[in-house]
Motif scaffolding. Structure first.
Motif, PDB file in Angstrom:
ATOM      1  N   GLN A 228      47.318 -20.523  24.067  1.00  0.00           N
ATOM      2  CA  GLN A 228      48.509 -21.250  24.501  1.00  0.00           C
ATOM      3  C   GLN A 228      48.201 -22.207  25.654  1.00  0.00           C
ATOM      4  O   GLN A 228      48.741 -23.318  25.722  1.00  0.00           O
ATOM      5  N   GLU A 229      47.362 -21.784  26.588  1.00  0.00           N
ATOM      6  CA  GLU A 229      46.979 -22.679  27.678  1.00  0.00           C
ATOM      7  C   GLU A 229      46.182 -23.868  27.144  1.00  0.00           C
ATOM      8  O   GLU A 229      46.317 -24.997  27.625  1.00  0.00           O
ATOM      9  N   LYS A 230      45.347 -23.625  26.150  1.00  0.00           N
ATOM     10  CA  LYS A 230      44.579 -24.705  25.535  1.00  0.00           C
ATOM     11  C   LYS A 230      45.505 -25.683  24.826  1.00  0.00           C
ATOM     12  O   LYS A 230      45.320 -26.914  24.902  1.00  0.00           O
ATOM     13  N   TYR A 231      46.508 -25.149  24.136  1.00  0.00           N
ATOM     14  CA  TYR A 231      47.490 -26.016  23.485  1.00  0.00           C
ATOM     15  C   TYR A 231      48.261 -26.837  24.519  1.00  0.00           C
ATOM     16  O   TYR A 231      48.472 -28.042  24.340  1.00  0.00           O
ATOM     17  N   LYS A 232      48.646 -26.199  25.618  1.00  0.00           N
ATOM     18  CA  LYS A 232      49.408 -26.891  26.654  1.00  0.00           C
ATOM     19  C   LYS A 232      48.610 -28.037  27.276  1.00  0.00           C
ATOM     20  O   LYS A 232      49.155 -29.096  27.586  1.00  0.00           O
ATOM     21  N   SER A 233      47.315 -27.839  27.450  1.00  0.00           N
ATOM     22  CA  SER A 233      46.483 -28.869  28.070  1.00  0.00           C
ATOM     23  C   SER A 233      46.295 -30.087  27.166  1.00  0.00           C
ATOM     24  O   SER A 233      45.988 -31.178  27.652  1.00  0.00           O
ATOM     25  N   LYS A 234      46.499 -29.908  25.850  1.00  0.00           N
ATOM     26  CA  LYS A 234      46.282 -31.000  24.910  1.00  0.00           C
ATOM     27  C   LYS A 234      47.585 -31.604  24.377  1.00  0.00           C
ATOM     28  O   LYS A 234      47.537 -32.611  23.660  1.00  0.00           O
ATOM     29  N   GLU A 235      48.711 -30.997  24.693  1.00  0.00           N
ATOM     30  CA  GLU A 235      49.963 -31.486  24.130  1.00  0.00           C
ATOM     31  C   GLU A 235      50.392 -32.802  24.776  1.00  0.00           C
ATOM     32  O   GLU A 235      49.979 -33.141  25.888  1.00  0.00           O
ATOM     33  N   ASP A 236      51.242 -33.508  24.081  1.00  0.00           N
ATOM     34  CA  ASP A 236      51.784 -34.775  24.579  1.00  0.00           C
ATOM     35  C   ASP A 236      52.644 -34.494  25.810  1.00  0.00           C
ATOM     36  O   ASP A 236      53.493 -33.595  25.785  1.00  0.00           O
ATOM     37  N   PRO A 237      52.453 -35.241  26.910  1.00  0.00           N
ATOM     38  CA  PRO A 237      53.269 -35.019  28.115  1.00  0.00           C
ATOM     39  C   PRO A 237      54.765 -35.092  27.849  1.00  0.00           C
ATOM     40  O   PRO A 237      55.558 -34.457  28.554  1.00  0.00           O
ATOM     41  N   GLU A 238      55.161 -35.879  26.831  1.00  0.00           N
ATOM     42  CA  GLU A 238      56.584 -35.970  26.511  1.00  0.00           C
ATOM     43  C   GLU A 238      57.142 -34.624  26.055  1.00  0.00           C
ATOM     44  O   GLU A 238      58.316 -34.318  26.300  1.00  0.00           O
ATOM     45  N   GLU A 239      56.317 -33.831  25.377  1.00  0.00           N
ATOM     46  CA  GLU A 239      56.766 -32.515  24.934  1.00  0.00           C
ATOM     47  C   GLU A 239      57.085 -31.631  26.126  1.00  0.00           C
ATOM     48  O   GLU A 239      58.077 -30.903  26.136  1.00  0.00           O
ATOM     49  N   SER A 240      56.231 -31.682  27.132  1.00  0.00           N
ATOM     50  CA  SER A 240      56.470 -30.892  28.342  1.00  0.00           C
ATOM     51  C   SER A 240      57.715 -31.366  29.069  1.00  0.00           C
ATOM     52  O   SER A 240      58.493 -30.557  29.592  1.00  0.00           O
ATOM     53  N   GLU A 241      57.935 -32.691  29.088  1.00  0.00           N
ATOM     54  CA  GLU A 241      59.130 -33.235  29.738  1.00  0.00           C
ATOM     55  C   GLU A 241      60.395 -32.819  28.999  1.00  0.00           C
ATOM     56  O   GLU A 241      61.410 -32.473  29.615  1.00  0.00           O
ATOM     57  N   LYS A 242      60.342 -32.856  27.671  1.00  0.00           N
ATOM     58  CA  LYS A 242      61.501 -32.419  26.890  1.00  0.00           C
ATOM     59  C   LYS A 242      61.801 -30.942  27.128  1.00  0.00           C
ATOM     60  O   LYS A 242      62.960 -30.532  27.231  1.00  0.00           O
TER      61      LYS A 242
END
Length: 258
Positions: A228-242
């Protein structure tokens, strides 16, 4: 003529383990353990490795499972007789799932508080596992202190690092559920109802099979955090903002920066 007499000895001790009666709910789970085992393994692995990715569904599932489990626990303690028919178990289980699902749906509108509760619950479960593994010979109040400390600590941390706490909590719950599902096939893991009774009587004990399961939980838990941490580091920043906007943390962070 000789007369036969019978001697009766009565021992009273807090160390004697009572013969725990298996409630109809637990008997129902045991009877259909293939269904429950597969459900726990599948949902557990999904939550463990994809809890943050499917964030909204994770919150829905968490609230639903908590409410359904509480309802089943209430029925286990106070309502269902041991002689209840199997169809009664299905009705109780189905009703608990429906109520839990409705509660989970509406709870998604309060995601910020649910993340808080998810983190707190993760701390409580971690305290329970740690107590059963290493502190089971200490008085039960040690468990309650540990649960309060870790639960409140995790909840507070979630206000500042909510994504990481979601990853940790979902990895913990997912690893526990998947290994617990596997234990329904293998056996040897103390069921949660029996654990409650043993805590009340202060006679909790652990055995080697539990430590084997504990090792499995730790391995799956570590794997879930890593993925999950690996996925978080590669995800689109917009996903984290949403996600942050959904949890209502964006406005607060903006007001702090201003």
């Amino acid at each position: 003529s000789q007369k036969l007499c019978t001697l009766e000895f009565i021992f009273i001790t807090k160390y004697a383990k009572p013969a725990f009666s298996i409630n109809s709910i637990w008997a129902f789970i045991e009877k259909y353990k293939i269904f429950f085992a597969l459900a726990l393994i599948l949902l557990g692995l999904l939550v463990c490795f994809l809890g943050l990715k499917f964030f909204k569904y994770t919150l829905f599932l968490f609230a639903g499972v908590v409410v359904a489990s509480v309802l089943l626990f209430i029925f286990y303690l106070w309502i269902l007789p041991q002689s209840a028919a199997p169809w009664v178990g299905w009705i109780v289980f189905g009703g608990a799932v429906i109520v839990g699902g409705v509660f989970g749906y509406f709870s998604m509108k309060f995601a910020k508080y649910e993340v808080f509760l998810l983190s707190a619950a993760g701390g409580v479960v971690l305290a329970l596992i740690f107590y059963e593994a290493f502190l089971f010979k200490t008085p039960s109040y040690v468990l309650y202190i540990l649960m309060g400390t870790l639960g409140s600590g995790a909840a507070i941390v979630s206000f500042f690092f909510y994504e990481h706490m979601v990853i940790i909590a979902t990895s913990l719950f997912g690893s526990y559920a998947s290994v617990r599902g596997l234990s329904l096939f293998i056996g040897g893991y103390p069921n949660e109802f029996q654990l409650y009774e043993e805590l009340k009587e202060n006679i909790l004990d652990s055995h080697w099979k539990f430590y084997c399961y504990l090792a499995g939980i730790v391995l799956v838990f570590a794997g879930g955090i890593y993925i999950q941490e690996k996925y978080k580091s590669k995800e689109d920043p917009e996903e984290s903002e949403k996600r942050a906007e959904y949890v209502s943390l964006v406005d607060r962070s903006q007001s702090v920066s201003q």
